[in-house]
Write an enzyme that holds these catalytic residues in place. Structure first.
Site, short mmCIF file in Angstrom:
data_model
loop_
_atom_site.label_atom_id
_atom_site.label_comp_id
_atom_site.label_asym_id
_atom_site.label_seq_id
_atom_site.Cartn_x
_atom_site.Cartn_y
_atom_site.Cartn_z
N LYS A 85 12.37 -17.01 -7.35
CA LYS A 85 12.38 -16.12 -8.41
C LYS A 85 11.16 -16.64 -9.67
CE LYS A 85 13.91 -14.14 -6.33
NZ LYS A 85 13.96 -12.92 -5.62
N GLU A 113 16.31 -19.57 -3.65
CA GLU A 113 16.14 -18.21 -3.94
C GLU A 113 15.65 -18.33 -5.60
OE1 GLU A 113 15.57 -15.30 -2.90
OE2 GLU A 113 16.09 -14.05 -4.46
N GLU A 116 7.75 -16.45 -8.46
CA GLU A 116 7.28 -14.95 -8.42
C GLU A 116 6.70 -14.27 -9.57
OE1 GLU A 116 10.25 -13.17 -5.89
OE2 GLU A 116 8.80 -11.96 -5.09
N HIS A 154 15.33 -38.40 -0.51
CA HIS A 154 14.29 -38.84 0.67
C HIS A 154 12.87 -38.46 0.18
CE1 HIS A 154 17.86 -39.91 2.76
NE2 HIS A 154 18.32 -38.72 2.39
N CYS A 196 0.82 -1.27 -0.07
CA CYS A 196 0.04 -0.10 0.12
C CYS A 196 0.79 1.04 -0.12
CB CYS A 196 -1.12 0.11 0.97
SG CYS A 196 -2.21 -1.35 1.29
N TRP A 199 -2.92 -2.72 -1.67
CA TRP A 199 -2.88 -4.11 -1.92
C TRP A 199 -3.71 -4.80 -0.80
CZ3 TRP A 199 -1.27 -8.07 1.56
CH2 TRP A 199 -0.74 -9.15 1.06
N ASN A 201 -2.86 2.23 5.47
CA ASN A 201 -1.95 1.29 5.22
C ASN A 201 -1.69 0.51 6.67
OD1 ASN A 201 -0.02 -0.06 4.26
ND2 ASN A 201 1.68 1.28 4.12
N GLY A 202 -2.05 -0.90 6.40
CA GLY A 202 -1.88 -1.62 7.51
C GLY A 202 -3.17 -2.63 7.87
N LYS A 208 5.92 -4.98 -2.95
CA LYS A 208 7.26 -4.85 -2.83
C LYS A 208 7.63 -5.05 -1.52
CE LYS A 208 11.49 -4.23 -3.87
NZ LYS A 208 12.23 -5.43 -4.44
N ARG A 212 4.52 -0.64 -4.84
CA ARG A 212 4.28 -1.20 -3.28
C ARG A 212 2.68 -1.92 -3.34
NH1 ARG A 212 6.88 0.92 1.72
NH2 ARG A 212 8.92 0.96 0.67
O1 M6R Z 1 12.32 -5.65 2.05
P1 M6R Z 1 12.80 -7.18 2.64
O2 M6R Z 1 14.09 -7.72 2.03
O3 M6R Z 1 12.54 -7.17 3.84
O4 M6R Z 1 11.75 -8.01 1.81
C1 M6R Z 1 11.49 -9.38 2.19
C2 M6R Z 1 10.66 -10.00 1.34
O5 M6R Z 1 9.56 -9.65 1.46
C3 M6R Z 1 11.24 -9.94 -0.15
O6 M6R Z 1 12.33 -10.46 -0.19
C4 M6R Z 1 10.36 -10.87 -1.17
O7 M6R Z 1 10.35 -12.27 -0.71
C5 M6R Z 1 10.62 -10.59 -2.59
N1 M6R Z 1 9.60 -10.35 -3.42
C6 M6R Z 1 11.49 -11.49 -3.09
O8 M6R Z 1 11.76 -11.31 -4.78
#
Ligand code: M6R
Length: 611
Positions: free
Chosen positions: A488, A484, A491, A507, A2, A73, A99-100, A606, A27
């Site tokens: 990616k 990781e 996402e 396993h 947000c 969001w 926001n929240g 974000k 955001r």
């Molecule tokens: O701003 P931050 O690094 O604390 O964010 C943590 C996660 O929300 C962030 O890494 C999220 O998983 C990303 N979208 C990954 O690409």
């Protein structure tokens, strides 16, 4: 998560709100809206979807000098025009953007409904504005600011909220409790937002609010107070323009641009921190010297998402290099199992934004129990940076793509620096230190060499773009990279992918292997290579499709894998810097091939500022 923006000044508010919302769009992009105070009445325009939908509905000319805007969001209530913010009280007198999450919204709603108040939306937010409206009706002599102060204790949860009242056209109020809020000022104009980037180009300085603080902006003046009304004095801070301006430049997407920035962003993270001759590193911001390390017998990395993966790599590095027992924790899992905080543990919070509610609230809990906390953070002046007061800024520059790329390599840069520093105070020899420092120094150049393979990576990604199931596998330092890499792909391409230790595969996950399942093996030339080769063979024998990331010249793996991507030779400990670049580009090109919204993937935001 947000975006909030409010304007009060002598100019037309709308262009400032719109520009602010555009900059904050990364955001949250389920819906957006603005409320403008025009000759004693509010005009409210709200639209489901991206800012472009809202922009199409906005008036060309507008004469409002006060307004608030919001990118949403969705948490409570589906994305829709009605649920979009700002929300207006039934009397029409007050508008707010929030926001929240208001955790006791149902209770407040039921109470107000019993008193005859009707609700228009499904949001938790609407209870705030209706509650305030009701309070002001019941107390007709109360001032707007006092009324806001009176209702805040009734709200449970986290919030950053902007308030406007039509009978107070020269007043804009912002309150913060767990969701970031800051404002900039210049020549009698004020912009208040959840993020400094909303106003960084117009205003040279910023004031950050802390939790349970509010700002009351009145004409060309402002005052900050606690929720209880005690006046708070705050310094104006200069805005770092580098951290707050971004354009895609020659790239089609921010994600691609940020992947390509990595030779420079890693260089910025390590520059001035490597001591080649001593085979060591220096980190002034952690406020610890070598003697303090004697008192640390455990390191606990805390983060979420990509930042958690960086922390998990930290465990491998700290244990293997510095021989300090270490753990990595998904922040809220640690917080809600009531952490056992130890005097000799160093807690290292990791966050790109520094605004992730799960991470910050966990660090706060650790601090409250007396734990020693430092931060690894990108955004200067963020909530995490201010809360920890010590740590390592990674200087990655503004990261706009929701899918984090350069933040990861910058975070691990900081973790390598910290690991070497602590290792050198313990068992690591000067020779081993020099070898690693030299290796780190060469990493930016080696990342560039991988980026030059873009066309080949794209070609391979195209070949794999029809797969619906992926296993990303690695061992040792490259196990966190496997996690990781899978993140990616999930996402940006919305393809099911699981990160797995290649050791663990037999396993269970091996049951999934068939020609329809793609296995991405991260198998550079390190101490895990031989074991990885066996794991690749196990998949091969079951007709699995294999893409392997190897060190250049590894002909043995070339013979067993269907496809290979190569990294330049580097020190075995440092391969994560290089293997991850292939996986970032691989995911990007699959998403491109599948026509996905790469910079703003569905359902994501974000910075996740709610727990
Ligand atoms: O701003 P931050 O690094 O604390 O964010 C943590 C996660 O929300 C962030 O890494 C999220 O998983 C990303 N979208 C990954 O690409």
């Amino acid at each position: 998560m947000c975006g909030l923006v409010g304007y009060l000044g002598s100019k037309d508010a709308l262009p400032f709100l719109l520009e602010g919302l555009k900059r904050l769009e990364y955001r949250g992009y389920d819906s957006a809206g603005v409320a403008l105070l025009n000759e004693g009445n509010f005009s409210i325009i709200k639209k489901k979807g991206k800012i472009a939908n809202l922009e199409a509905e906005l008036p060309e000319k507008n004469l409002s000098h006060a307004g608030i805007g919001h990118n949403r969001w969705a948490t409570h209530g589906e994305p829709s025009d009605v649920n979009a913010h700002p929300h207006q009280a039934n009397s029409g007198n007050i508008v707010i953007a929030h926001n929240g999450i208001i955790e006791n919204h149902l209770e407040i709603r039921e109470d107000l409904e019993a008193k005859g108040i009707e609700f228009k939306s499904d949001t938790d937010t609407e209870v705030i504005v209706q509650l305030l409206d009701f309070y002001m009706k019941e107390n007709p002599k109360v001032f707007f600011t006092d009324a806001v102060q009176a209702i805040l204790p009734k709200l449970a949860g986290t919030y950053g909220i902007l308030f406007l009242h039509k009978d107070y056209p020269d007043t804009l109020i912002g309150v913060r409790n767990g969701s970031p809020l800051c404002f900039g000022l210049s020549n009698g104009e004020f912009i208040i937002s959840s993020d400094v980037i909303a106003f960084a180009t117009y205003m040279p300085q910023v004031v950050h609010l802390e939790d349970k603080e509010m700002v009351i902006i009145e004409k060309d003046n402002y005052r900050i107070s606690t929720f209880k009304g005690a006046i708070v004095d705050k310094e104006l801070e200069n805005i770092d323009k580098q951290q707050t301006t971004a354009s895609k430049g020659e790239y089609d997407h921010f994600m691609l641009k940020e992947i390509y920035e990595q030779p420079r962003s890693v260089l910025r993270a390590i520059r001035g921190r490597l001591l080649n001759e001593e085979g060591n590193t220096k980190l002034g911001g952690i406020n610890m010297d070598v003697r303090d390390f004697f008192d640390i017998d455990h390191i606990c990395f805390v983060g979420c998402g990509t930042s958690y993966h960086a922390g998990l790599l930290g465990v491998y590095l700290m244990e293997s290099m510095a021989r300090i027992p270490s753990t990595a924790e998904i922040a809220p899992e640690l917080k809600y199992r009531n952490p056992i905080v130890r005097k000799k543990t160093l807690y290292v919070g990791i966050s790109q934004s520094g605004e992730t509610a799960d991470t910050n609230s966990t660090l706060q809990e650790i601090k409250n129990k007396g734990g020693k906390v430092i931060g690894i953070c990108n955004v200067v002046g963020s909530s995490m940076a201010r809360m920890t007061g010590a740590g390592i800024y990674v200087h990655a520059g503004l990261e706009i793509s929701v899918c984090s790329t350069k933040a990861f390599t910058s975070q691990i840069s900081a973790i390598y620096l910290l690991s070497i520093l602590m290792a050198r105070s313990k068992d690591m020899s000067i020779h081993a230190g020099r070898r690693l420092v030299k290796g780190l120094d060469e990493i930016p150049q080696k990342i560039s060499q991988i980026l030059e393979q873009k066309d080949r990576i794209r070609e391979i990604a195209k070949k794999y773009s029809h797969f619906n199931n992926f296993l990303f596998m690695g061992r040792g330092n490259n196990y966190p990279v496997a996690l990781e890499g899978a993140l990616k792909l999930k996402e940006v391409a919305y393809v099911f992918a699981e990160g797995y230790s290649s050791a663990e595969m037999k396993h269970g996950a091996i049951a999934l292997i068939d020609p329809e399942c793609a296995s991405i093996f991260i198998c550079p030339d390190d101490n895990m290579r031989t074991k990885n080769v066996s794991n690749i063979q196990e998949v091969r024998s079951r007709n699995g499709r294999i893409l392997a990331i190897v060190t250049e010249g590894d002909t043995e793996i070339c013979d067993v894998a269907d496809d290979v991507l190569e990294i330049p030779a580097t020190e075995p400990e440092l391969t994560p810097f290089l293997t991850i670049i292939h996986l970032q580009l691989f995911s990007y090109f699959i998403a491109l091939e599948l026509g996905k919204d790469i910079d703003q993937p569905r359902n994501l935001a974000k910075s996740v500022t709610v727990e």
